[in-house]
Design a protein around this motif. Structure first.
Motif, PDB file in Angstrom:
ATOM      1  N   ILE A 138       0.843  -1.195   0.000  1.00 13.24           N
ATOM      2  CA  ILE A 138       0.000   0.000   0.000  1.00 13.24           C
ATOM      3  C   ILE A 138       0.877   1.243   0.000  1.00 13.24           C
ATOM      4  CG2 ILE A 138      -1.752   1.330   1.225  1.00 13.24           C
ATOM      5  CD1 ILE A 138      -2.739  -1.238   2.487  1.00 13.24           C
ATOM      6  N   HIS A 139       0.574   2.170  -0.920  1.00 16.53           N
ATOM      7  CA  HIS A 139       1.185   3.497  -0.921  1.00 16.53           C
ATOM      8  C   HIS A 139       0.166   4.504  -0.416  1.00 16.53           C
ATOM      9  CE1 HIS A 139       3.127   7.170  -2.037  1.00 16.53           C
ATOM     10  NE2 HIS A 139       2.334   7.404  -3.067  1.00 16.53           N
ATOM     11  N   TRP A 140       0.571   5.305   0.584  1.00 15.08           N
ATOM     12  CA  TRP A 140      -0.288   6.347   1.140  1.00 15.08           C
ATOM     13  C   TRP A 140      -0.004   7.622   0.348  1.00 15.08           C
ATOM     14  CZ3 TRP A 140      -3.312   3.503   3.997  1.00 15.08           C
ATOM     15  CH2 TRP A 140      -2.793   2.355   4.609  1.00 15.08           C
ATOM     16  N   HIS A 141      -0.794   7.847  -0.684  1.00 10.52           N
ATOM     17  CA  HIS A 141      -0.502   8.831  -1.713  1.00 10.52           C
ATOM     18  C   HIS A 141      -0.671  10.247  -1.179  1.00 10.52           C
ATOM     19  CE1 HIS A 141      -0.582   9.883  -6.182  1.00 10.52           C
ATOM     20  NE2 HIS A 141      -0.762  11.042  -5.559  1.00 10.52           N
ATOM     21  N   GLY A 142       0.423  11.024  -1.221  1.00  7.10           N
ATOM     22  CA  GLY A 142       0.424  12.403  -0.757  1.00  7.10           C
ATOM     23  C   GLY A 142       0.938  12.577   0.649  1.00  7.10           C
ATOM     24  N   PHE A 143       1.134  11.481   1.386  1.00 10.01           N
ATOM     25  CA  PHE A 143       1.572  11.558   2.773  1.00 10.01           C
ATOM     26  C   PHE A 143       3.081  11.777   2.845  1.00 10.01           C
ATOM     27  CE2 PHE A 143      -2.541  10.006   3.374  1.00 10.01           C
ATOM     28  CZ  PHE A 143      -2.868   9.924   4.716  1.00 10.01           C
ATOM     29  N   ARG A 144       3.499  12.594   3.802  1.00  8.69           N
ATOM     30  CA  ARG A 144       4.920  12.762   4.098  1.00  8.69           C
ATOM     31  C   ARG A 144       5.284  11.776   5.209  1.00  8.69           C
ATOM     32  NH1 ARG A 144       5.513  18.556   5.861  1.00  8.69           N
ATOM     33  NH2 ARG A 144       3.327  18.252   6.489  1.00  8.69           N
ATOM     34  N   VAL A 145       5.546  10.556   4.795  1.00 11.55           N
ATOM     35  CA  VAL A 145       5.928   9.496   5.722  1.00 11.55           C
ATOM     36  C   VAL A 145       7.326   9.010   5.364  1.00 11.55           C
ATOM     37  CG1 VAL A 145       3.570   8.754   6.181  1.00 11.55           C
ATOM     38  CG2 VAL A 145       4.825   7.724   4.289  1.00 11.55           C
ATOM     39  N   ASP A 146       7.960   8.292   6.289  1.00  8.94           N
ATOM     40  CA  ASP A 146       9.302   7.791   6.023  1.00  8.94           C
ATOM     41  C   ASP A 146       9.265   6.626   5.040  1.00  8.94           C
ATOM     42  OD1 ASP A 146       8.118   6.303   8.340  1.00  8.94           O
ATOM     43  OD2 ASP A 146       9.913   5.102   8.065  1.00  8.94           O
ATOM     44  N   PHE A 147      10.430   6.322   4.492  1.00 10.62           N
ATOM     45  CA  PHE A 147      10.571   5.293   3.467  1.00 10.62           C
ATOM     46  C   PHE A 147       9.977   3.960   3.885  1.00 10.62           C
ATOM     47  CE2 PHE A 147      13.773   1.992   2.004  1.00 10.62           C
ATOM     48  CZ  PHE A 147      13.160   1.753   0.795  1.00 10.62           C
ATOM     49  N   ASN A 148      10.146   3.577   5.145  1.00 11.48           N
ATOM     50  CA  ASN A 148       9.632   2.288   5.603  1.00 11.48           C
ATOM     51  C   ASN A 148       8.110   2.197   5.507  1.00 11.48           C
ATOM     52  OD1 ASN A 148      12.132   1.272   6.185  1.00 11.48           O
ATOM     53  ND2 ASN A 148      12.019   1.630   8.388  1.00 11.48           N
ATOM     54  N   ASN A 149       7.431   3.332   5.510  1.00  9.58           N
ATOM     55  CA  ASN A 149       5.965   3.347   5.501  1.00  9.58           C
ATOM     56  C   ASN A 149       5.361   3.834   4.192  1.00  9.58           C
ATOM     57  OD1 ASN A 149       4.885   2.693   8.348  1.00  9.58           O
ATOM     58  ND2 ASN A 149       6.571   4.105   8.771  1.00  9.58           N
ATOM     59  N   ASP A 150       6.193   4.207   3.226  1.00 10.46           N
ATOM     60  CA  ASP A 150       5.707   4.883   2.028  1.00 10.46           C
ATOM     61  C   ASP A 150       5.068   3.943   1.010  1.00 10.46           C
ATOM     62  OD1 ASP A 150       5.550   7.290   0.297  1.00 10.46           O
ATOM     63  OD2 ASP A 150       6.973   6.174  -0.940  1.00 10.46           O
TER      64      ASP A 150
END
Length: 535
Positions: A138-150
């Motif tokens: 799953i990609h959380w599109h538009g979120f500023r999350v770290d690489f492990n969660n992107d």
């Protein structure tokens, strides 16, 4: 040591990982078990796109509610996303349709492709459990999350495997979304159903909702715009094509030929272009008259002020929050959300199933039926939020030519290396730095360029075709939908588009993010690269 920790150490130590066996390209078939199985590249299950299977009758729009398909879900504890296939009856298609979906079972309710709803600053914890017969992530599109969660393709998990996500929501209120991102299969999986919205709320959102007396799911309605092709038995037809896949039946919230009954008051519509490749040029019409509306938000949340417009362009991956005032229309009035020809060109390469031209058809998207009367007397606020500009004086400008060679679109002459998903493409940045990126489209087709990990601001368009110039609202050539914080920007044929990116993050390790075209077949076929930002 789990996979993520191994990856983090590998990145920090400069280790080159072995090939992961990701698909470069694939074609998929339609219904039944076809939603779990692919067809070998170059061997589509049907060489010709079938005619539309839907009838001419109108269907009530699926409006998100408290559970079920597209139900609103506000997680207050860790939960599990299960990817699976289901049979679903889509109105008017002649039979059941096999869909890939995200299922959540929580607090005695079942949600299918839930529209997530969270507050800024909250902790978001979920486990992806994959029950598909192929890898996904799953990609959380538009979120500023770290690489492990992107949701980088490196993290894709196979059938029976799980992947944990755990991050703090730091982004502004707005209409975000989530979708799969396994390389080579993103277009297939998203087309077959794996996609939904993710709404973030904050104080600005609260003020607007109170000012206009908006209620989510009643007068504040998400609209996920897509296009599908249905076989006569209700199953979905799909081919991976160089130009992107264009379905012959528009759907809104998985509803063909939809209508929505509205009261004579102000409504908010959260528009998401969730199509694989189609560009929507949207207006609202009352007979032959165009009805103005207000753009209030884009991908990264609310604008500083509303912008009155007659139409907008929305490319794949982009979102637009709009306000429509129905108070000037009497009971029984009919208005239509309409898609017009954008005229932005295609390559016309004449390569049959793999290279079919892009589709610029005109059609009705959604019918509005005004019902009743109302004493509603609210006014649209003149100020919505604060959007501070990224300072760009004296910063470096990096050119990204968009091209095509050997039957694949590319970025700066580079294509995705499926044998090494962590390949270094030479785009390495220091934390707390700003650059201007200039996309130069040397192809005959439009490309919506999406940046992972960061939001950006569009600062200039030049050499734009007439279809873009017609919508420009300032001397920089920007359209209304270019304002505010963005994560996806449309780059038309022959056009040059500059965006400002602030590479600031608070994570304690080097980040590996993606830059790619959001025509899903383009990036599945290789129009995607990594970039790195130091700790």
């Amino acid at each position: 040591m789990d996979r993520r920790e191994f990856l983090r150490r590998a990145i920090l130590s400069g280790v080159v990982l072995s090939p992961m066996g990701y698909l470069l390209s694939s074609c998929g078939g339609g219904g039944g078990s076809g939603a779990d199985s692919g067809v070998m590249p170059g061997m589509p299950n049907n060489p010709d796109t079938p005619p539309p299977a839907t009838g001419s009758g109108k269907n009530p729009l699926l409006v998100p509610s408290e559970d079920g398909l597209l139900g609103f879900f506000s997680p207050d504890a860790p939960f599990t996303f299960t990817t699976k296939t289901i049979e679903h009856q889509i109105p008017g298609v002649g039979g059941s349709t096999t869909l890939m979906v995200y299922e959540v079972n929580q607090n005695g309710k079942t949600y299918i492709n839930p529209i997530l709803r969270v507050r800024k600053g909250s902790r978001f914890q979920t486990t992806l459990r994959n029950e598909l017969n192929e890898e996904t992530v799953i990609h959380w599109h538009g979120f500023r999350v770290d690489f492990n969660n992107d949701g980088h393709p490196f993290f894709a998990v196979g059938k029976g495997e799980e992947l944990n996500y755990d991050f703090t929501v730091i982004d502004r209120s707005g209409s975000y979304w989530y979708h799969p991102h396994p390389h080579g299969r993103t277009g297939y999986q998203a087309y077959f159903g794996l996609a939904s919205m993710f709404i973030i709320e904050d104080e600005d959102e609260d003020i607007l909702r109170n000012a206009l007396d908006l209620s989510l799911g009643v007068t504040d309605i998400p609209l996920i715009l897509q296009d599908k092709t249905f076989n006569s038995d209700g199953s979905l037809f799909y081919q991976q094509r160089l130009m992107g896949f264009y379905g012959n039946t528009p759907v809104v919230n998985l509803t063909p030929n939809p209508y929505l009954e509205v009261s004579p008051r102000i409504y908010r519509f959260r528009l998401l272009n969730g199509a694989n490749a189609r560009l929507f040029r949207l207006s609202i019409r009352n007979g032959s008259s165009v009805v103005p509306f207000y753009l209030i938000g884009v991908e990264g949340g609310l604008l500083s002020s509303p912008i009155q417009v007659n139409e907008i362009l929305l490319s794949p991956g982009e979102r637009a929050d709009i306000l429509v005032d129905f108070r000037n229309f009497t009971d029984g009035s009919i208005l239509r959300l309409y898609n017009s020809s954008h005229g932005l060109g295609n390559m016309g390469m004449g390569m049959g199933g793999m290279g079919a031209d892009s589709d610029d058809s005109e059609f009705e998207v959604l019918e509005f039926r005004v019902k009743g009367s109302s004493s509603y007397d609210r006014s649209i606020p003149s100020t919505l939020s604060v959007v501070n500009s990224i300072p760009t004086s004296g910063v470096f400008t990096r050119i990204f030519p968009l091209g095509i060679a050997q039957m694949r679109f590319n970025i700066d002459g580079k294509v995705w290396d499926s044998s090494n998903p962590l390949r270094d493409y030479g785009y390495n940045f220091n934390n707390n730095t700003v650059e201007v990126w200039e996309f130069v489209n040397n192809t005959g087709m439009y490309h919506p360029m999406h940046i992972h990990g960061y939001q950006f601001q569009v600062i200039e368009r030049s050499n734009s075709p007439q279809g873009i110039r017609n919508l420009a609202i300032d001397n920089k050539g920007l359209m209304a939908t270019d304002y505010g914080w963005k994560d996806t920007v449309l780059v038309a044929p022959s056009e040059r588009v500059k965006v400002a990116v602030d590479f600031t993050h608070s994570f304690n390790y080097e980040q590996v993010y993606l830059l790619h075209c959001h025509i899903l077949e383009h990036h599945d076929l290789g129009m995607m690269v990594n970039f790195r930002v130091k700790a």
